[in-house]
Design a protein around this motif. Structure first.
Motif, PDB file in Angstrom:
ATOM      1  N   LEU A  30       0.635  -1.357  -0.098  1.00  0.00           N
ATOM      2  CA  LEU A  30      -0.098   0.035   0.111  1.00  0.00           C
ATOM      3  C   LEU A  30       0.914   1.250   0.198  1.00  0.00           C
ATOM      4  O   LEU A  30       0.214   2.535   0.171  1.00  0.00           O
ATOM      5  CB  LEU A  30      -0.775  -0.040   1.337  1.00  0.00           C
ATOM      6  CG  LEU A  30      -1.928  -1.220   1.230  1.00  0.00           C
ATOM      7  CD1 LEU A  30      -2.705  -1.128   2.250  1.00  0.00           C
ATOM      8  CD2 LEU A  30      -2.981  -1.032  -0.061  1.00  0.00           C
ATOM      9  N   TYR A  32       2.833   2.588   2.204  1.00  0.00           N
ATOM     10  CA  TYR A  32       3.056   3.209   3.589  1.00  0.00           C
ATOM     11  C   TYR A  32       4.423   3.328   3.975  1.00  0.00           C
ATOM     12  O   TYR A  32       5.422   2.126   3.610  1.00  0.00           O
ATOM     13  CB  TYR A  32       2.114   2.552   4.757  1.00  0.00           C
ATOM     14  CG  TYR A  32       0.718   2.832   4.791  1.00  0.00           C
ATOM     15  CD1 TYR A  32       0.279   4.094   4.242  1.00  0.00           C
ATOM     16  CD2 TYR A  32      -0.326   1.733   4.433  1.00  0.00           C
ATOM     17  CE1 TYR A  32      -1.146   4.378   4.115  1.00  0.00           C
ATOM     18  CE2 TYR A  32      -1.452   1.908   4.504  1.00  0.00           C
ATOM     19  CZ  TYR A  32      -2.118   3.119   4.206  1.00  0.00           C
ATOM     20  OH  TYR A  32      -3.244   3.363   4.465  1.00  0.00           O
ATOM     21  N   SER A  66       4.450   7.792   8.229  1.00  0.00           N
ATOM     22  CA  SER A  66       3.029   6.966   7.833  1.00  0.00           C
ATOM     23  C   SER A  66       1.991   7.401   8.564  1.00  0.00           C
ATOM     24  O   SER A  66       0.870   7.301   8.026  1.00  0.00           O
ATOM     25  CB  SER A  66       3.602   5.528   8.478  1.00  0.00           C
ATOM     26  OG  SER A  66       3.889   5.528   9.578  1.00  0.00           O
ATOM     27  N   GLN A  69       0.670  10.123   6.581  1.00  0.00           N
ATOM     28  CA  GLN A  69       0.089   9.505   5.169  1.00  0.00           C
ATOM     29  C   GLN A  69      -1.395   9.255   5.549  1.00  0.00           C
ATOM     30  O   GLN A  69      -2.309   9.486   4.671  1.00  0.00           O
ATOM     31  CB  GLN A  69       1.018   8.374   4.914  1.00  0.00           C
ATOM     32  CG  GLN A  69       2.111   8.637   3.986  1.00  0.00           C
ATOM     33  CD  GLN A  69       2.640   7.178   3.531  1.00  0.00           C
ATOM     34  OE1 GLN A  69       3.135   6.363   4.474  1.00  0.00           O
ATOM     35  NE2 GLN A  69       2.777   7.124   2.442  1.00  0.00           N
ATOM     36  N   VAL A  70      -1.764   8.323   6.775  1.00  0.00           N
ATOM     37  CA  VAL A  70      -2.824   8.001   7.076  1.00  0.00           C
ATOM     38  C   VAL A  70      -3.890   9.224   7.045  1.00  0.00           C
ATOM     39  O   VAL A  70      -5.144   9.332   6.632  1.00  0.00           O
ATOM     40  CB  VAL A  70      -2.926   7.027   8.235  1.00  0.00           C
ATOM     41  CG1 VAL A  70      -4.321   6.788   8.522  1.00  0.00           C
ATOM     42  CG2 VAL A  70      -2.127   5.781   7.911  1.00  0.00           C
ATOM     43  N   ALA A  72      -3.726  12.255   5.861  1.00  0.00           N
ATOM     44  CA  ALA A  72      -4.057  12.889   4.816  1.00  0.00           C
ATOM     45  C   ALA A  72      -5.104  12.132   3.989  1.00  0.00           C
ATOM     46  O   ALA A  72      -5.906  12.636   3.280  1.00  0.00           O
ATOM     47  CB  ALA A  72      -2.761  13.049   3.805  1.00  0.00           C
ATOM     48  N   GLN A  73      -4.831  10.759   3.905  1.00  0.00           N
ATOM     49  CA  GLN A  73      -5.861   9.774   3.230  1.00  0.00           C
ATOM     50  C   GLN A  73      -7.243   9.867   3.888  1.00  0.00           C
ATOM     51  O   GLN A  73      -8.041   9.992   3.104  1.00  0.00           O
ATOM     52  CB  GLN A  73      -5.348   8.292   3.269  1.00  0.00           C
ATOM     53  CG  GLN A  73      -4.156   8.227   2.313  1.00  0.00           C
ATOM     54  CD  GLN A  73      -3.518   6.886   2.248  1.00  0.00           C
ATOM     55  OE1 GLN A  73      -4.238   5.910   3.326  1.00  0.00           O
ATOM     56  NE2 GLN A  73      -2.563   6.556   1.673  1.00  0.00           N
ATOM     57  N   GLU A  74      -7.284   9.761   5.202  1.00  0.00           N
ATOM     58  CA  GLU A  74      -8.556  10.004   5.888  1.00  0.00           C
ATOM     59  C   GLU A  74      -9.226  11.368   5.696  1.00  0.00           C
ATOM     60  O   GLU A  74     -10.572  11.106   5.441  1.00  0.00           O
ATOM     61  CB  GLU A  74      -8.354   9.635   7.419  1.00  0.00           C
ATOM     62  CG  GLU A  74      -7.788   8.116   7.804  1.00  0.00           C
ATOM     63  CD  GLU A  74      -9.267   7.076   7.455  1.00  0.00           C
ATOM     64  OE1 GLU A  74     -10.292   7.300   7.361  1.00  0.00           O
ATOM     65  OE2 GLU A  74      -8.493   5.985   6.970  1.00  0.00           O
ATOM     66  N   GLN A  76      -8.966  13.148   2.954  1.00  0.00           N
ATOM     67  CA  GLN A  76      -9.265  13.219   1.660  1.00  0.00           C
ATOM     68  C   GLN A  76     -10.628  12.578   1.594  1.00  0.00           C
ATOM     69  O   GLN A  76     -11.306  13.016   0.738  1.00  0.00           O
ATOM     70  CB  GLN A  76      -8.138  12.682   0.787  1.00  0.00           C
ATOM     71  CG  GLN A  76      -8.385  12.760  -0.855  1.00  0.00           C
ATOM     72  CD  GLN A  76      -7.214  11.903  -1.485  1.00  0.00           C
ATOM     73  OE1 GLN A  76      -6.462  11.247  -0.978  1.00  0.00           O
ATOM     74  NE2 GLN A  76      -6.981  12.783  -2.952  1.00  0.00           N
ATOM     75  N   LYS A  77     -10.689  11.459   2.079  1.00  0.00           N
ATOM     76  CA  LYS A  77     -12.034  10.769   2.152  1.00  0.00           C
ATOM     77  C   LYS A  77     -13.166  11.608   2.489  1.00  0.00           C
ATOM     78  O   LYS A  77     -14.394  11.487   1.978  1.00  0.00           O
ATOM     79  CB  LYS A  77     -11.869   9.422   2.778  1.00  0.00           C
ATOM     80  CG  LYS A  77     -10.964   8.340   2.503  1.00  0.00           C
ATOM     81  CD  LYS A  77     -11.133   7.294   3.637  1.00  0.00           C
ATOM     82  CE  LYS A  77     -10.081   6.187   3.031  1.00  0.00           C
ATOM     83  NZ  LYS A  77      -9.982   5.079   4.234  1.00  0.00           N
ATOM     84  N   THR A  81      -9.311  19.137   2.958  1.00  0.00           N
ATOM     85  CA  THR A  81      -7.896  19.585   2.538  1.00  0.00           C
ATOM     86  C   THR A  81      -7.133  20.179   3.930  1.00  0.00           C
ATOM     87  O   THR A  81      -7.502  21.207   4.376  1.00  0.00           O
ATOM     88  CB  THR A  81      -7.588  20.618   1.506  1.00  0.00           C
ATOM     89  OG1 THR A  81      -8.211  20.093   0.342  1.00  0.00           O
ATOM     90  CG2 THR A  81      -6.130  20.815   1.405  1.00  0.00           C
TER      91      THR A  81
END
Length: 221
Positions: A30, A32, A66, A69-70, A72-74, A76-77, A81
């Motif tokens: 993934l 990470y 990491s 990263q998580v 930012a992804q969460e 974005q969902k 921003t």
């Protein structure tokens, strides 16, 4: 002359465990930065620490990145921003959209940089996967983690907005109840949690404090 060193049985076990570890494999698949990403994913799945209000996020002990990263992804969902700032003693190159300060978050100058980055606006979420250099001596490592937690709470008191949240790693031991009591003074909801992605033999757990209370000095008449 090339010197060859025999691996000890303990180092062989560590290498075998690391190579076969499902979370290590998944983190590479993934993309990470480390398997620690899954710890934060589990924490969020259980406690929903990311929400549309989590716009300003501080990641203490950032490297290798990491947890940011998580985050930012969460976000974005959720179509948000965020402003994510990582802080670490170790130099790191964050990806686009994530900022970074190299330094000790206990240093007043670094704290000023943190405040400045968010334009002196409140932070909604503080993440801390920090740990002191471990010695292998349980009591010493536990007390070191408690000192870090105490410092994170002090920063949280100054930075977090009302209803903000904090997640911070600690090593289990006799002093954890003192930190937990401080958390209960600051937050309406307090939990301790050990993710499945933490190694079975690890003594690490995580404090989760949610819905920060206002201090009496901040309350309006």
């Amino acid at each position: 002359m090339i010197r060859r060193f025999k691996s000890t049985s303990s180092s062989k076990r560590w290498l075998e465990r690391h190579v076969s570890d499902q979370f290590t494999r998944q983190s590479k698949i993934l993309n990470y930065k480390s398997r620690a990403a899954f710890k934060l994913i589990e924490i969020n799945n259980k406690f929903r620490i990311f929400n549309k209000s989590s716009r300003n996020i501080l990641d203490l002990g950032y490297a290798p990145g990491s947890w940011s990263q998580v985050a930012a992804q969460e976000m974005q969902k959720k179509g948000v921003t965020p402003q994510i700032l990582g802080v670490d003693l170790i130099r790191s190159s964050p990806p686009k959209g994530i900022s970074f300060i190299q330094g000790d978050f206990l240093n007043p100058d670094v704290q000023s940089q943190i405040f400045g980055h968010f334009n002196n606006s409140p932070v909604n979420l503080i993440l801390s996967d920090m740990m002191t250099n471990t010695t292998g001596i349980k009591d010493i490592d536990h007390l070191g983690s408690m000192d870090l937690c105490h410092s994170v709470l002090q920063l949280s008191q100054a930075l977090l907005n009302k209803n903000g949240s904090v997640v911070m790693k600690f090593f289990m031991g006799k002093e954890q109840e003192l930190i937990e009591s401080k958390l209960r003074e600051m937050f309406a909801k307090v939990y301790t949690f050990k993710p499945q992605s933490s190694r079975d033999e690890s003594r690490e757990q995580f404090f989760i404090g949610m819905k920060k209370r206002l201090r009496s000095s901040e309350e309006k008449d």
